[in-house]
Enzyme design. Structure first.
Site, PDB file in Angstrom:
ATOM      1  N   ASP A 125       0.853  -1.186   0.000  1.00  0.00           N
ATOM      2  CA  ASP A 125       0.000   0.000   0.000  1.00  0.00           C
ATOM      3  C   ASP A 125       0.889   1.236   0.000  1.00  0.00           C
ATOM      4  OD1 ASP A 125      -2.357  -1.316   0.082  1.00  0.00           O
ATOM      5  OD2 ASP A 125      -2.594  -1.244   2.244  1.00  0.00           O
ATOM      6  N   ASP A 166      -9.294  -5.585   2.019  1.00  0.00           N
ATOM      7  CA  ASP A 166      -7.991  -6.168   1.661  1.00  0.00           C
ATOM      8  C   ASP A 166      -7.897  -7.621   2.094  1.00  0.00           C
ATOM      9  OD1 ASP A 166      -6.862  -3.925   0.461  1.00  0.00           O
ATOM     10  OD2 ASP A 166      -6.210  -3.093   2.373  1.00  0.00           O
ATOM     11  N   ASP A 188      -4.638  -2.927   4.931  1.00  0.00           N
ATOM     12  CA  ASP A 188      -5.150  -2.427   6.205  1.00  0.00           C
ATOM     13  C   ASP A 188      -6.672  -2.470   6.304  1.00  0.00           C
ATOM     14  OD1 ASP A 188      -5.857  -0.325   4.545  1.00  0.00           O
ATOM     15  OD2 ASP A 188      -4.180   0.926   5.155  1.00  0.00           O
TER      16      ASP A 188
END
Length: 1085
Positions: free
Chosen positions: A488, A804, A800
């Site tokens: 990310d 996901d 997070d």
């Protein structure tokens, strides 16, 4: 894919309930089962239980309770699932019985009893637990709903409890704490008992007792107890040292498991959100719930917006349950699937169904790791060879003994038919059996698979200091094989500290962006309303911050939005704005749609719908904007171009672009029914643009170095972000993921929707080339992971959010963020990065490689000892009928090799050298590489040659001819034993660096290694100089000590010279397999 849409983590819950362990793309582990060997397991993530059973049955095991201690207990796993099913069924039956009773009471007009006060509170724990457990809405209504209940519990629904220490203690004493009784871990005595279970050690103890009895009978108690007593003492020492080592490991795992259970959540106390441990939540607490959170205790919904709960962990049914005032009861252990809300805690700990469930099942933390499985294969192969050798030695020694070919130290026959007494013959046979069994003890490396657990336990503890909490053991070693990391951007590569640095409002650029006087009154008012209501954060001005600024705080970090002066200039009294209007409906920020919205009702009954999100997406829904004169005007083509250019310019400067818009709505069109309101689709067209802001989120310090280190190590870093492609490109260039602007072209740089539109084969084709994916959805991340795995990559993924979870679950290693991450993301992950820092991810890679390297060092060391000890004893037994290394000596060597050697070599810290190697990847590289074969064969051949020469010519070489045969023989055997042990001590240094000439690099920093080497040497001196009666050795003079030390020392220069010998890249096993296939092909043709 449809499985994930309703509940992105439901797959995890199903597996927890036994719904199936296999999944993903581990076809090499599951599909080819019939053809592959039981030990050819590349990954143990989601592996079928049947496969695990296969490899265990195939392993040659002498002590199953020890060998499989840290693996999944398959029988306990079945029992655990059965218990969960029973408790769930029991709870459902009670609930159904209550519903019948409630229906009967309503029919008969029976009223409920009044609440019974408890201490300072107007209601007792029994009534609370009963109401929540039975989902008793009648009781809740009798207490005047959640508001009445909060008064009984002395809780303010907006500000929570006071939260001072006296208040918390009082609540815990009356209502209990949010903990449940856990089954005690195994005591040291249990580990001692398990260490006794080894078949070879039991045989040795029986032999020791028999030898003791015969020795005392023939030689008297004063002299006759030495032989049997020394074997018994050596066996007990091995058992005690093994038990201590295993017990220490178990304590490490226990503390790590406690850390995993310690979830942190936000509660409202004293009018402010504070973060507390889930164990510190008390009855009466007001807990905010957001998507991905775990419900921390039983409770009742205070207010919610589109709140949906996944109750599969409690009911076993995979369906999402919508919660509102008609279904307000929340159960501990469930997950928030969608929406947000606040709850009042009514029952905690053992008074909840979740607490009962957790207290009833013993949590099995055991788990297979690929290295454990493969090492069981190595141990089985070595064990079979050892057994055959021991059997051969037994047959040869017994045959020589009973045919009169074995002589004692006086060169007289040990056994003469008809003359040797039965007790002497039995004693001689027992000694031969003892030697053969001891060879098995040395040859079968029971500690080899446990060395994995030892190094993993050590690594896990050290990784905690490096801000990484390991949830799955196997993730440690798998991370060392990772070939790519999909990371990310926000909070991982960047600091997640948002500051508004550019703003466009009123149709123009605002300079400076927080200058409130530049905004018109209507625009300012609408902006404040939209920002204040369209958030799940809270605003506060800390005392220590003085008048320097204010912060918006939530679990995902914090953002400094401005300074105190600007608040007063534009009148940003957030709390007043929030209390001045009421929220009708919330559309939580959606990573698919890249925006979130809220509908609010003003005091004059007007309805405003506010939206915020990705600038270009929100802009596309805007048909009007407010100009500098406070007039709503149509969005012209020129203005669209102006705003798009502004977005592109801000994105190119690595700013996150967020647009804020609103529209008015007729109150009559808003659904009044609660059920219809829950299904209401918030209007997202015909919006009025209020502002576009550019938010600076700077790169983390050191992230560029971490990315470069990964590139050197052969691990490709890919950025997968929901941000604008231009923002992603700018950050990627800053972080070093993209080398230059020339790299920023397709397919290196790609949008999620473009990748999604490709066919499966096309995705697979370009997956390798992708460095940055912008505007990606969680599903795009999942597709990328799948494509990379099909290409043969070992994929690590950071995540997070709740959405996901599928990608974290699918990846070989799922890395959840500890600060930003939701509880659902954490549960789907294998490792939690506690500081959300990409540099910590790279440290995990180092530790993963260290695990693999340390195991290889230990294997090289152990196999050298195995090969040398076996050959020396076999050659001596066949040629002379005597063995130079007796049972007690071999048990001491086994202790050095198995337990102390594992401790010394399995706890080597990672070095930078590890990051200069290419990753192992998905290829099943042999555990014993050609470099290891070269090293161990050089050392083993050297030791065997020198010690066999000493065995057959030692009397003349050591100048012992002037002594009697018995004394010379004993002294020679002592030198052989001493030189053999010193060779192992010196070789431990060689094993530290299998492919480096300088084996002493960093040795002083590893205190444990130096301590173990020092202890081993000290004990060896004590054994030779003071314990000769027990070990059948004699004291050596200083000249012979020097001879032994020189023999050991030579292994150092020999190892250095050996490392100059080149080795082929093709593994030896593959070379022989190829030759065998060629021969077969030629025969067939």
């Amino acid at each position: 894919m449809s499985l994930f849409k309703g509940s992105p983590y439901r797959r995890q819950d199903l597996e927890a309930d036994g719904g199936g362990r296999s999944g993903g793309f581990d076809d090499d582990d599951g599909a080819g089962e019939a053809s592959s060997g039981p030990f050819d397991i590349g990954s143990t993530k989601h592996i079928p239980i049947e496969r695990l059973r296969r490899w265990r049955q195939a392993a040659l095991v002498l002590n199953a309770s020890r060998r499989f201690r840290y693996t999944l207990d398959l029988k306990k796993e079945e029992d655990r699932k059965q218990t969960i099913r029973k408790i769930r069924a029991h709870a459902q039956v009670i609930r159904a019985a209550y519903l019948f009773k409630e229906a009967g009471d309503q029919a008969n007009g029976t009223s409920l009893s009044l609440p019974i006060p408890s201490g300072d509170y107007g209601i007792g724990q029994e009534e609370l637990a009963s109401m929540t457990r039975d989902h008793n809405t009648n009781a809740l209504q009798q207490y005047n709903g959640v508001k009445g209940l909060s008064e009984l519990l002395k809780t303010n629904l907006e500000k929570g409890i006071h939260g001072d220490s006296d208040d918390l203690i009082r609540r815990k004493n009356i209502f209990g704490s949010n903990t449940y009784p856990r089954k005690k871990g195994r005591s040291f005595w249990m580990f001692l008992w398990e260490a006794w279970q080894d078949l070879t050690l039991i045989i040795l103890m029986v032999a020791a007792v028999a030898s003791l009895a015969l020795g005392i009978k023939t030689e008297g108690i004063k002299e006759g107890w030495y032989d049997g007593g020394s074997i018994a003492f050596a066996v007990i020492l091995v058992i005690v040292v093994t038990a201590i080592s295993d017990y220490r490991q178990s304590l490490q795992f226990q503390s790590l498991n406690d850390e995993k259970r310690n979830i942190h959540m936000e509660v409202i106390r004293g009018g402010r959100r504070v973060e507390v441990s889930i164990f510190d939540i008390v009855v009466g607490d007001v807990v905010p719930l957001n998507i991905g959170n775990q419900v921390p205790a039983d409770g009742i919904l205070i207010s919610g917006h589109s709140l949906s709960i996944d109750e599969s962990s409690m009911t076993g049914e995979s369906k999402i349950v919508h919660k509102d005032s008609r279904a307000p009861f929340l159960m501990a252990g469930c997950k928030v699937a969608d929406g947000s809300g606040t709850m009042l805690v009514t029952s905690v700990g053992i008074n909840t169904e979740w607490g009962l469930l957790m207290a009833s099942i013993s949590e099995d933390t055991g788990e297979e790791t690929p290295l454990q499985v493969r090492l069981n294969g190595v141990a089985t192969f070595i064990g079979i060879v050892g057994l055959l050798v021991a059997l051969a030695v037994l047959v040869v020694l017994l045959a020589r003994y009973f045919t009169g070919h074995t002589e004692n130290s006086e060169e007289t026959k040990k056994f003469i038919p008809g003359k040797t007494s039965v007790s002497d013959a039995v004693d001689g046979a027992i000694k031969i059996v003892t030697v053969a069994v001891t060879i098995v003890v040395v040859a079968v490396p029971e500690g080899l698979p446990l060395a994995v657990t030892l190094t993993l336990a050590y690594s896990m503890r050290k990784m905690m200091a490096d801000k990484a909490l390991v949830r799955r053991l196997s993730a440690c070693e798998t991370m060392g094989s990772a070939t790519t990391i999909c990371s990310d951007k926000t909070g991982t590569l960047t600091l997640n500290q948002m500051t508004v640095v550019e703003a466009y409002a009123g149709g123009r650029k605002i300079k400076p962006p927080d200058k409130g006087s530049l905004l018109s009154s209507m625009l300012s008012s609408l902006l404040i309303e939209g920002i204040a209501q369209n958030t799940n954060g809270s605003v506060f001005i800390p005392e220590w911050w003085g008048c320097r600024g204010f912060w918006i705080s939530n679990r995902k970090g914090h953002s400094q939005l401005g300074n105190q002066g600007s608040i007063s200039q534009i009148g940003m009294d957030f709390e007043a704005v929030r209390s001045g209007s009421s929220i009708l409906y919330v559309f939580p920020f959606n990573s698919e749609k890249k925006r979130g919205g809220v509908a609010v009702q003003l005091p004059d009954s007007q309805v405003h719908v506010h939206w915020k999100g990705a600038a270009e997406i929100v802009l596309a829904s805007c048909t009007r904007y407010i100009n500098e004169n406070d007039i709503v005007v149509p969005m012209t083509e020129d203005k669209v171009i102006f705003f798009k250019k502004a977005i592109e310019d801000m994105a190119a400067s690595s700013l996150r672009c967020v647009a804020i818009a609103y529209r008015s709505y007729e109150m009559e069109k808003v659904p009044t029914d609660e059920e219809q309101l829950a299904q209401w689709v918030l209007p997202e067209d015909d919006l009025v643009l209020l502002a576009i802001v550019g938010i600076k989120d700077p790169c983390r310090p050191g992230v560029r170095d971490a990315v470069q280190l990964c590139e050197k190590a052969g691990v490709k870093v890919r950025m997968v972000t929901g941000d604008n492609l231009q923002t992603a490109k700018a950050i990627a260039l800053e972080c070093g993921i993209l080398g230059s602007d020339a790299d920023a072209t397709e397919p290196n740089l790609i949008e999620g929707k473009s990748f999604r539109a490709l066919s499966e084969s096309q995705r697979q084709e370009i997956a390798d080339k992708i460095s940055v994916m912008g505007r990606s959805s969680p599903n795009d991340k999942l597709l990328l992971v799948q494509a990379l795995k099909r290409k043969g990559h070992v994929v690590a993924v950071t995540g997070d959010g709740t959405n996901d979870a599928p990608a974290l679950h699918e990846a070989d290693i799922g890395l959840a963020m500890g600060i930003q991450g939701t509880e659902v993301a954490k549960e789907s992950s294998d490792i939690i990065i506690l500081d959300d820092n990409f540099a910590s991810v790279v440290k995990v890679v180092r530790w993963g490689r260290s695990v693999y390297a340390n195991i290889q060092k230990f294997i090289q060391f152990q196999l050298t000892v195995n090969v040398a000890a076996l050959i020396i004893n076999v050659v001596a037994a066949v040629s002379s009928g005597n063995v130079p290394l007796n049972a007690v000596q071999l048990l001491w060597v086994n202790l050095i090799m198995d337990t102390l050697g594992a401790l010394a070599l399995a706890t080597e810290p990672p070095t930078d050298h590890l990051m200069h190697r290419p990753p192992v990847g998905r290829r099943m590289e042999p555990l014993i590489t050609n470099i290891m074969w070269r090293n161990l064969l050089i050392q083993a051949l050297y030791q065997v040659s020198v010690l066999l020469v000493l065995n057959f010519r030692g009397r003349s070489i050591l100048n012992l001819e002037h002594k009697t045969l018995a004394v010379a023989s004993k002294e020679k055997n002592t030198v052989i034993f001493n030189a053999f042990v010193l060779c192992q001590i010196f070789n431990e240094f060689n094993a530290r660096k299998p492919d480096e000439v300088n084996v002493f690099k960093g040795v002083t920093t590893n205190r444990l290694f130096m301590g173990i080497v020092g202890i081993t040497l000290a004990l060896q001196i004590v054994i030779i100089e003071f314990l000769g009666k027990f070990t059948s050795t004699v004291r050596l003079n200083w000249q012979l000590w020097i001879v032994c030390a020189v023999i050991g020392f030579i292994s150092w220069p020999l190892a250095a010279i050996g490392k100059l010998i080149p080795v082929p890249k093709t593994p030896l096993g593959a070379f022989f397999t190829r030759k065998f296939r060629r021969r077969q092909d030629s025969q067939n043709s």
